[in-house]
Structure formats: structure tokens, C-alpha cells
Motif scaffolding. Sequence first.
Motif, PDB file in Angstrom:
ATOM      1  N   ILE A  76       1.294-128.448 -45.085  1.00 13.82           N
ATOM      2  CA  ILE A  76       1.646-128.025 -46.450  1.00 13.82           C
ATOM      3  C   ILE A  76       2.572-129.070 -47.083  1.00 13.82           C
ATOM      4  O   ILE A  76       3.641-129.368 -46.535  1.00 13.82           O
ATOM      5  CB  ILE A  76       2.355-126.642 -46.418  1.00 13.82           C
ATOM      6  CG1 ILE A  76       1.459-125.578 -45.770  1.00 13.82           C
ATOM      7  CG2 ILE A  76       2.828-126.225 -47.811  1.00 13.82           C
ATOM      8  CD1 ILE A  76       0.158-125.310 -46.469  1.00 13.82           C
ATOM      9  N   THR A  77       2.169-129.598 -48.241  1.00 14.14           N
ATOM     10  CA  THR A  77       3.030-130.560 -48.935  1.00 14.14           C
ATOM     11  C   THR A  77       3.891-129.867 -49.987  1.00 14.14           C
ATOM     12  O   THR A  77       4.970-130.349 -50.319  1.00 14.14           O
ATOM     13  CB  THR A  77       2.209-131.661 -49.635  1.00 14.14           C
ATOM     14  OG1 THR A  77       1.365-131.037 -50.614  1.00 14.14           O
ATOM     15  CG2 THR A  77       1.352-132.432 -48.648  1.00 14.14           C
ATOM     16  N   HIS A  78       3.373-128.725 -50.549  1.00 15.45           N
ATOM     17  CA  HIS A  78       4.091-127.970 -51.575  1.00 15.45           C
ATOM     18  C   HIS A  78       4.075-126.487 -51.224  1.00 15.45           C
ATOM     19  O   HIS A  78       2.993-125.906 -51.092  1.00 15.45           O
ATOM     20  CB  HIS A  78       3.424-128.135 -52.942  1.00 15.45           C
ATOM     21  CG  HIS A  78       3.629-129.473 -53.556  1.00 15.45           C
ATOM     22  ND1 HIS A  78       3.198-130.641 -52.966  1.00 15.45           N
ATOM     23  CD2 HIS A  78       4.235-129.837 -54.723  1.00 15.45           C
ATOM     24  CE1 HIS A  78       3.531-131.656 -53.738  1.00 15.45           C
ATOM     25  NE2 HIS A  78       4.158-131.203 -54.801  1.00 15.45           N
ATOM     26  N   VAL A  79       5.259-125.919 -51.099  1.00 13.34           N
ATOM     27  CA  VAL A  79       5.352-124.469 -50.887  1.00 13.34           C
ATOM     28  C   VAL A  79       5.544-123.816 -52.248  1.00 13.34           C
ATOM     29  O   VAL A  79       6.513-124.103 -52.952  1.00 13.34           O
ATOM     30  CB  VAL A  79       6.537-124.119 -49.962  1.00 13.34           C
ATOM     31  CG1 VAL A  79       6.795-122.621 -49.957  1.00 13.34           C
ATOM     32  CG2 VAL A  79       6.259-124.620 -48.543  1.00 13.34           C
ATOM     33  N   THR A  80       4.582-122.969 -52.639  1.00 12.56           N
ATOM     34  CA  THR A  80       4.660-122.252 -53.916  1.00 12.56           C
ATOM     35  C   THR A  80       4.910-120.786 -53.606  1.00 12.56           C
ATOM     36  O   THR A  80       4.081-120.150 -52.950  1.00 12.56           O
ATOM     37  CB  THR A  80       3.310-122.377 -54.670  1.00 12.56           C
ATOM     38  OG1 THR A  80       2.913-123.730 -54.641  1.00 12.56           O
ATOM     39  CG2 THR A  80       3.419-121.894 -56.088  1.00 12.56           C
ATOM     40  N   THR A 123       9.762-131.771 -44.418  1.00 16.43           N
ATOM     41  CA  THR A 123      10.161-130.799 -45.452  1.00 16.43           C
ATOM     42  C   THR A 123       9.223-130.930 -46.643  1.00 16.43           C
ATOM     43  O   THR A 123       9.137-131.999 -47.242  1.00 16.43           O
ATOM     44  CB  THR A 123      11.620-131.060 -45.899  1.00 16.43           C
ATOM     45  OG1 THR A 123      12.479-130.750 -44.803  1.00 16.43           O
ATOM     46  CG2 THR A 123      12.012-130.202 -47.091  1.00 16.43           C
ATOM     47  N   PRO A 124       8.514-129.851 -46.990  1.00 16.72           N
ATOM     48  CA  PRO A 124       7.637-129.913 -48.162  1.00 16.72           C
ATOM     49  C   PRO A 124       8.463-129.929 -49.450  1.00 16.72           C
ATOM     50  O   PRO A 124       9.684-129.751 -49.417  1.00 16.72           O
ATOM     51  CB  PRO A 124       6.832-128.600 -48.082  1.00 16.72           C
ATOM     52  CG  PRO A 124       7.243-127.899 -46.837  1.00 16.72           C
ATOM     53  CD  PRO A 124       8.500-128.532 -46.332  1.00 16.72           C
ATOM     54  N   ILE A 125       7.767-130.109 -50.586  1.00 19.68           N
ATOM     55  CA  ILE A 125       8.396-129.907 -51.892  1.00 19.68           C
ATOM     56  C   ILE A 125       8.269-128.410 -52.201  1.00 19.68           C
ATOM     57  O   ILE A 125       7.264-127.784 -51.830  1.00 19.68           O
ATOM     58  CB  ILE A 125       7.681-130.773 -52.955  1.00 19.68           C
ATOM     59  CG1 ILE A 125       7.947-132.252 -52.639  1.00 19.68           C
ATOM     60  CG2 ILE A 125       8.124-130.401 -54.367  1.00 19.68           C
ATOM     61  CD1 ILE A 125       7.129-133.224 -53.451  1.00 19.68           C
ATOM     62  N   TYR A 126       9.268-127.838 -52.853  1.00 17.70           N
ATOM     63  CA  TYR A 126       9.253-126.389 -53.124  1.00 17.70           C
ATOM     64  C   TYR A 126       9.066-126.103 -54.610  1.00 17.70           C
ATOM     65  O   TYR A 126       9.515-126.850 -55.470  1.00 17.70           O
ATOM     66  CB  TYR A 126      10.557-125.748 -52.619  1.00 17.70           C
ATOM     67  CG  TYR A 126      10.557-125.642 -51.106  1.00 17.70           C
ATOM     68  CD1 TYR A 126      10.055-124.515 -50.478  1.00 17.70           C
ATOM     69  CD2 TYR A 126      10.980-126.703 -50.320  1.00 17.70           C
ATOM     70  CE1 TYR A 126      10.009-124.431 -49.091  1.00 17.70           C
ATOM     71  CE2 TYR A 126      10.934-126.631 -48.933  1.00 17.70           C
ATOM     72  CZ  TYR A 126      10.448-125.482 -48.324  1.00 17.70           C
ATOM     73  OH  TYR A 126      10.384-125.405 -46.959  1.00 17.70           O
ATOM     74  N   HIS A 127       8.370-125.004 -54.867  1.00 14.13           N
ATOM     75  CA  HIS A 127       8.178-124.518 -56.232  1.00 14.13           C
ATOM     76  C   HIS A 127       8.389-123.014 -56.200  1.00 14.13           C
ATOM     77  O   HIS A 127       7.497-122.261 -55.819  1.00 14.13           O
ATOM     78  CB  HIS A 127       6.757-124.871 -56.717  1.00 14.13           C
ATOM     79  CG  HIS A 127       6.535-124.584 -58.159  1.00 14.13           C
ATOM     80  ND1 HIS A 127       6.658-125.533 -59.142  1.00 14.13           N
ATOM     81  CD2 HIS A 127       6.226-123.425 -58.805  1.00 14.13           C
ATOM     82  CE1 HIS A 127       6.423-124.987 -60.325  1.00 14.13           C
ATOM     83  NE2 HIS A 127       6.159-123.707 -60.142  1.00 14.13           N
TER      84      HIS A 127
END
Length: 282
Positions: free
Chosen positions: A209-213, A236-240
Amino acid sequence: MRITTRFAPSPTGPLHLGHAFSALLANDMARASEGVFLLRIEDIDQGRARDHWERQIYDDLTWLGLRWPQPVMRQSERMSRYAAALIELEALGLTYPCRCKRADIELAAGAPQEGVPHFGPDGRIYPGTCRTRPMSDRKAGDVIRLNIAQAAALHPNLDFKETAPRHIGRHRISPETLCREVGDIVLVRRQMGSSYHLSVVVDDADQGITHVTRGEDLFDATQIHVLLQHLLGLPTPIYHHHRLVRDEAGKRLAKRDDARAIATYREAGKTPNGIRAMVGLA
Ligand code: GLU
């Protein structure tokens, strides 16, 4: 950048409009980048997970127009991965068994003091009663906790990147805040073999996972996840952290709120585009 993101519901009740928003937003972000949208079933709580709710998740999301690669990751099939992660944390000397029940914790926490937070993202901040117990003393029925002060001291300079408009920017995670406002979180719950925090971190890494939404109610939990990622040597992914869908009274929707279940709207003749419009994604 091609993003890989996920929707990770627990099969413990019907999905409602808030879940629809979260899943559609994650899907749209992935598609816009020609990336990947994944589904994960968070069913470590086998006392509450039900097959029929899992089937309904597939039905509701398919009806909404979402598609995802197979096979779907199911946490209940990954207990050995969580056990391996726990062993790594144990080897760092950061874990301890805890026998305290809720009432013991309330009692030990004592009378409320002004200006001292009592609840963090993992519930009541643990007063530390069992902190000196060694892992060799672990008994059936104990939970396993993380010694957050020692863990944070190993990684004093953490931060994460957030892309949702309300929180946009880089967020620093201070060891002091972790100790004061989070405390010794539970890594392994009673009769579960893992916890939300441990599983989510291992799974996001294993799924690439690159982005956790996800909802902004989990914003404060993210500092726990970033710390665990560093302790376990995971990216650590990017978070949204997106806004929450609320009812007319401003209350966030809950699983038991059947009136706003996707299935209820579907049966009443709403279309998937109608749902998109209702959650502000049309
Ligand atoms: N199973 C969690 C929930 O339903 C998912 C949280 C997350 O996306 O990390 O709230």
C-alpha cells in the motif's frame, strides 16, 4: 505516481454511507493514477465477524461499481504473519504481558487530573501496572502490550505525509505525545492473536500500500502505525484521512445505523450514482 490503496472493512455489520464514501474515494484516487484499489477483510475479531456480513460487503461494493484483484486478503488467514511481527517486537525487548481487566485499569488510573489526557486512540491510557512483567511470565488470557516509552525512544524523529485538505502536510510524531496521549497500546488482544494496530501495519506493508485512505477518526492512530512500521522495518505509506459522513444531527454513522446501510438504499431503488451524489463524490 501510481498509487496502491485499499478499503479495509470489518465484517461485523452492514456497510453504510460512510463506508461507501471511503471505498469510492480510495477507488477514485487509485484509478486517477492508473493505480490499484485493493480490498482487505479485517476479521481478526472472530467473535464478531460473520460470513454473511462479508458476503454483503462483496455485494454492496460490486453494486457500487467497484472491482478489486483476487484473492482478497483476509486477516483471519494471516495469524502467523502477526505472530512473526510480535516476535520481532519481543526481540527488541518492547513487549510485556498484561493481565489487567478494564475495571483494574479504571481503578489504577485514579481520579481525573486536570489537563492530563485519559483517553487516546487506543482507549483508556494504560497506567502501567504490568509494565515490569517479563514475557516469560505470559499466562493464558493475558494481552500483550507495547512499552511505548522505550519504543518511541528508539525512533525519536518520526513523521508522516498527509494529503487530505484538512490535515495536509508533514506531521511530526513526538515521543512525549506518544507517552502522554497514547500510552502502552495492546498488540495482542485476548482471544485474538493480534490487534487492529499490529495487523494493519503488517498488512499495509504486505499489500504494498502506497496510500492509506481512511476516515479522519483514525488520524491519531496513525502515529502508532508509523512507530510500528519503523520498529518492524516496514515502509510508511502516505496518508489521506478523509472527512466523515455524518447524519442530520452531525453524528458520525455507526454500523448499527441500518437506515443508512448501502443495502437499504439499494433495496429502496437508489442507484450507485445516487449514492455518489449523496456522499459528495458525483
Ligand atoms: N477495519 C477498520 C475500520 O473498519 C479499517 C481501518 C483502516 O482503514 O485502517 O475502521
